[in-house]
Design an enzyme around this catalytic site. Structure first.
Site, mmCIF file in Angstrom:
data_model
loop_
_atom_site.group_PDB
_atom_site.id
_atom_site.type_symbol
_atom_site.label_atom_id
_atom_site.label_comp_id
_atom_site.label_asym_id
_atom_site.label_seq_id
_atom_site.Cartn_x
_atom_site.Cartn_y
_atom_site.Cartn_z
ATOM 1 N N GLY A 88 0.855 -1.184 0.000
ATOM 2 C CA GLY A 88 0.000 0.000 0.000
ATOM 3 C C GLY A 88 0.886 1.227 0.000
ATOM 4 O O GLY A 88 1.882 1.279 -0.724
ATOM 5 N N SER A 120 5.573 -5.296 -1.659
ATOM 6 C CA SER A 120 5.555 -3.873 -1.991
ATOM 7 C C SER A 120 6.005 -3.041 -0.781
ATOM 8 O O SER A 120 7.154 -3.137 -0.376
ATOM 9 C CB SER A 120 4.176 -3.469 -2.502
ATOM 10 O OG SER A 120 4.198 -2.190 -3.080
ATOM 11 N N ALA A 121 5.130 -2.261 -0.178
ATOM 12 C CA ALA A 121 5.517 -1.477 0.998
ATOM 13 C C ALA A 121 6.041 -2.372 2.121
ATOM 14 O O ALA A 121 6.941 -1.985 2.872
ATOM 15 C CB ALA A 121 4.324 -0.669 1.503
ATOM 16 N N HIS A 157 8.097 -3.090 -7.805
ATOM 17 C CA HIS A 157 7.401 -2.703 -9.037
ATOM 18 C C HIS A 157 8.365 -2.041 -10.028
ATOM 19 O O HIS A 157 7.951 -1.170 -10.807
ATOM 20 C CB HIS A 157 6.260 -1.720 -8.753
ATOM 21 C CG HIS A 157 5.296 -2.146 -7.700
ATOM 22 N ND1 HIS A 157 4.203 -2.957 -7.948
ATOM 23 C CD2 HIS A 157 5.247 -1.866 -6.372
ATOM 24 C CE1 HIS A 157 3.531 -3.145 -6.818
ATOM 25 N NE2 HIS A 157 4.142 -2.501 -5.848
ATOM 26 N N GLU A 192 7.979 -6.690 -11.155
ATOM 27 C CA GLU A 192 6.750 -7.372 -10.760
ATOM 28 C C GLU A 192 6.810 -8.844 -11.165
ATOM 29 O O GLU A 192 7.369 -9.203 -12.201
ATOM 30 C CB GLU A 192 5.536 -6.684 -11.380
ATOM 31 C CG GLU A 192 5.313 -5.299 -10.798
ATOM 32 C CD GLU A 192 3.928 -4.745 -11.090
ATOM 33 O OE1 GLU A 192 3.250 -5.279 -11.992
ATOM 34 O OE2 GLU A 192 3.529 -3.789 -10.399
#
Length: 233
Positions: A88, A120-121, A157, A192
């Site tokens: 997020g 991700s985060a 990403h 990704e």
């Protein structure tokens, strides 16, 4: 350390967490319950985030318990069988984790070999800092410092694309700026569909795409799954 650091949660056209699920299953083999940190959610509730992750992990027979439901998140982390931090907004995640003392609490548990899954985060906050996130600073954390479970930075990403008509910086240009200002730090451009597994003092790239590496004084270069990544440690 026993880490699974995933670039992204979802591939285009697939269900949430579908593509990394076999690797998560392998990584969390024998685990019955995971403590989940949902604080990167911004446009939907922590409860909704918990529900999404719990639905997918239930396929593995693993229960999810979210730290937002307790008055003492650090105690929950201290007792965790395994830890999961979702993606997020990295700044929102960092701010809340710092306020609750979760950076230090998770760091201590990781040094005790408690398994950690992040995407991700959730991968960003395993680095020394969050400075190579792609996210906007929508809130202000106390600092950019993160858990520091690995010694290098991750850019999840990671994109090579430079769309026609785009006159701004590419992702590579932004990371070249970072290493210019931080010459001792490696940055891993994690595309990704790929992830990093760190266990038994070994780091492995998983997936079907190469990873792009950056460090001041060295031309950016690609590494493939199976290549020796010990220099990052």
């Amino acid at each position: 350390m026993n880490l699974l650091l995933i670039s992204n949660s979802t591939r285009a056209g697939q269900e949430y967490l579908r593509y990394p699920l076999p690797w998560i299953e392998r990584f969390l083999q024998g685990v019955h319950e995971v403590v989940f940190v949902p604080y990167a959610a911004v446009t939907f509730s922590f409860a909704e985030y918990e529900r999404r992750v719990a639905e997918r992990f239930a396929e593995l027979g693993i229960r999810i318990r979210s730290v937002h439901r307790t008055k003492d998140p650090r105690a929950m982390i201290h007792q965790a069988e395994a830890i999961c931090v979702g993606g997020g907004n990295t700044f929102a995640l960092t701010k809340k984790m710092q306020e609750q003392g979760l950076m230090q609490a998770i760091g201590r548990r990781l040094r005790a070999d408690v398994p950690y899954v992040g995407w991700s985060a959730g991968s960003n906050v395993c680095c020394p800092t969050i400075c190579t996130t792609n996210d906007m600073p929508i809130v202000r954390p106390v600092s950019f410092r993160a858990i520091g479970a690995v010694k290098f930075q991750i850019n999840p990403h990671y994109l090579d694309a430079n769309p026609e008509g785009h006159a701004g910086e590419t992702r590579e240009q932004r990371l070249l700026e970072y290493i210019e200002a931080n010459p001792r730090r490696w940055v891993a451009g994690l595309r990704e569909g790929t992830m990093l597994h760190y266990a038994n003092e070994q780091l492995e790239l998983i997936g079907d795409r190469p990873m792009r590496l950056f460090r001041k004084g060295i031309a950016p270069f690609e590494v493939q799954p199976g290549d020796d990544l010990s220099f990052l440690l």
